[in-house]
Design a protein around this motif. Sequence first.
Motif, mmCIF file in Angstrom:
data_model
loop_
_atom_site.group_PDB
_atom_site.id
_atom_site.type_symbol
_atom_site.label_atom_id
_atom_site.label_comp_id
_atom_site.label_asym_id
_atom_site.label_seq_id
_atom_site.Cartn_x
_atom_site.Cartn_y
_atom_site.Cartn_z
ATOM 1 N N SER A 152 0.837 -1.205 0.000
ATOM 2 C CA SER A 152 0.000 0.000 0.000
ATOM 3 C C SER A 152 0.868 1.250 0.000
ATOM 4 N N ALA A 153 1.961 1.238 0.778
ATOM 5 C CA ALA A 153 2.879 2.388 0.808
ATOM 6 C C ALA A 153 3.553 2.574 -0.552
ATOM 7 N N ALA A 154 3.919 1.462 -1.191
ATOM 8 C CA ALA A 154 4.549 1.558 -2.514
ATOM 9 C C ALA A 154 3.569 2.117 -3.526
ATOM 10 N N LEU A 155 2.310 1.706 -3.462
ATOM 11 C CA LEU A 155 1.293 2.220 -4.387
ATOM 12 C C LEU A 155 1.094 3.718 -4.177
ATOM 13 N N ALA A 156 1.114 4.166 -2.926
ATOM 14 C CA ALA A 156 0.976 5.594 -2.643
ATOM 15 C C ALA A 156 2.143 6.381 -3.255
ATOM 16 N N ARG A 157 3.335 5.839 -3.161
ATOM 17 C CA ARG A 157 4.504 6.516 -3.749
ATOM 18 C C ARG A 157 4.406 6.548 -5.269
ATOM 19 N N LEU A 158 3.923 5.469 -5.862
ATOM 20 C CA LEU A 158 3.776 5.412 -7.315
ATOM 21 C C LEU A 158 2.738 6.444 -7.786
ATOM 22 N N ARG A 159 1.644 6.564 -7.069
ATOM 23 C CA ARG A 159 0.609 7.546 -7.423
ATOM 24 C C ARG A 159 1.162 8.962 -7.365
ATOM 25 N N GLU A 160 1.974 9.216 -6.346
ATOM 26 C CA GLU A 160 2.577 10.539 -6.218
ATOM 27 C C GLU A 160 3.594 10.780 -7.329
ATOM 28 N N LEU A 161 4.360 9.748 -7.659
ATOM 29 C CA LEU A 161 5.405 9.874 -8.671
ATOM 30 C C LEU A 161 4.827 10.180 -10.042
ATOM 31 N N PHE A 162 3.737 9.492 -10.413
ATOM 32 C CA PHE A 162 3.180 9.646 -11.751
ATOM 33 C C PHE A 162 1.988 10.598 -11.807
ATOM 34 N N GLY A 163 1.554 11.094 -10.638
ATOM 35 C CA GLY A 163 0.424 12.019 -10.632
ATOM 36 C C GLY A 163 -0.845 11.378 -11.155
ATOM 37 N N ASP A 164 -1.061 10.099 -10.822
ATOM 38 C CA ASP A 164 -2.207 9.360 -11.350
ATOM 39 C C ASP A 164 -2.591 8.293 -10.331
ATOM 40 N N GLU A 165 -3.878 7.939 -10.290
ATOM 41 C CA GLU A 165 -4.347 6.920 -9.353
ATOM 42 C C GLU A 165 -3.804 5.533 -9.684
ATOM 43 N N LEU A 166 -3.532 5.284 -10.941
ATOM 44 C CA LEU A 166 -2.959 4.034 -11.449
ATOM 45 C C LEU A 166 -3.901 2.838 -11.273
ATOM 46 N N LEU A 167 -4.394 2.603 -10.078
ATOM 47 C CA LEU A 167 -5.343 1.527 -9.827
ATOM 48 C C LEU A 167 -6.494 2.096 -8.997
ATOM 49 N N VAL A 168 -7.707 1.850 -9.481
ATOM 50 C CA VAL A 168 -8.881 2.354 -8.768
ATOM 51 C C VAL A 168 -9.749 1.179 -8.344
ATOM 52 N N ARG A 169 -10.371 1.334 -7.176
ATOM 53 C CA ARG A 169 -11.181 0.264 -6.604
ATOM 54 C C ARG A 169 -12.446 0.069 -7.423
ATOM 55 N N ALA A 170 -12.748 -1.226 -7.730
ATOM 56 C CA ALA A 170 -13.980 -1.586 -8.430
ATOM 57 C C ALA A 170 -14.472 -2.885 -7.806
ATOM 58 N N GLY A 171 -15.285 -2.759 -6.760
ATOM 59 C CA GLY A 171 -15.723 -3.940 -6.032
ATOM 60 C C GLY A 171 -14.550 -4.525 -5.258
ATOM 61 N N ARG A 172 -14.355 -5.808 -5.410
ATOM 62 C CA ARG A 172 -13.263 -6.475 -4.683
ATOM 63 C C ARG A 172 -11.935 -6.361 -5.420
ATOM 64 N N ASP A 173 -11.979 -5.919 -6.679
ATOM 65 C CA ASP A 173 -10.759 -5.812 -7.482
ATOM 66 C C ASP A 173 -10.383 -4.355 -7.683
ATOM 67 N N MET A 174 -9.228 -4.170 -8.312
ATOM 68 C CA MET A 174 -8.745 -2.833 -8.673
ATOM 69 C C MET A 174 -8.511 -2.827 -10.172
ATOM 70 N N LEU A 175 -8.926 -1.751 -10.813
ATOM 71 C CA LEU A 175 -8.783 -1.646 -12.271
ATOM 72 C C LEU A 175 -7.730 -0.609 -12.615
ATOM 73 N N PRO A 176 -6.885 -0.894 -13.659
ATOM 74 C CA PRO A 176 -5.839 0.057 -14.043
ATOM 75 C C PRO A 176 -6.424 1.248 -14.793
ATOM 76 N N THR A 177 -5.780 2.391 -14.578
ATOM 77 C CA THR A 177 -6.146 3.575 -15.350
ATOM 78 C C THR A 177 -5.447 3.506 -16.705
#
Length: 297
Positions: free
Chosen positions: A33-58
């Motif tokens: 989760s911490a790595a995903l937060a850093r990636l979102r900050e690095l690229f200025g994008d959510e990258l993965l968004v919650r969709a039910g039990r899964d996450m979908l790529p942007t």
Amino acid sequence: MDLNLMVTLLVLLRERSVSRAAERLHLGQPAISAALARLRELFGDELLVRAGRDMLPTVKALELEAALTPALQHIQSTLFAPAVFDPATAERTFTLGMTDWVEVWLMPRLFARLQQLAPGVHIAVRPSDPFQGTAMLEKDEMDLGVSRFVDGPAWQKKQILRTIGYSCIYDRKLVPTKNAISLQQYIAHAHLLVTYRSALQGIADHALTELGLKRNIRYTTTRFSTMPGILQQSPAIATVPEVLARYWHKQLGLHISPVPVELPQFTVEMIWHAKRDADPALTWLRGLIQELVASDA
């Protein structure tokens, strides 16, 4: 830029779940989760968004996946793929250290074989002797030594090729013999001697001394290559490695006879630096030389 973050991103995109990505990477979910937060900050994008039990790529995440996957696969293959050597296509120069008799005995067959199997391989032979091998390896003056060598330090790798004895070689028209040369004839005729450190005696002289005898050494040199010409014009004898005597007999018609005094055998070996131990090209060449030497037994 931390490349580990890129690996984490690709695993997240493949698994589309923080928990499954954590399991794949053998990490805890908080770390992912911490790595995903850093990636979102690095690229200025959510990258993965919650969709039910899964996450979908942007869209941005899919673009990164398409670009990063081949790049990371290339890095992985560069770092971890086993090195290979293809002699048929390789362009490589090997520097070999040899005494001249080994070059005369081995190189005609080795060069012919290389022309068949590895036409892009070049060979450079440098003169060596039993005492120079370690220094030449240490100074990168040769990749591989093929000769008789004194023992070296621990980093000096060695592979024995074969054990060799000695033979007498001479011109039968000038040194007439019916069969094998006798000890009396051996003592009576002039001798040629190869010596590397200005010694005036060789291994045969030590054996003769134990019998209370002495031969007549009239010519010393550091190279074997001058001997055939001298033997063809003078009633003299040379005591040389048996494989070289056989070669001169076959190529030049000189006569071979056993040495009429017992002499110890010696080993011919290959030596190389430990830092080249995993070099696939050098490993291939060593195998080829070993095969050629075995076929000449």
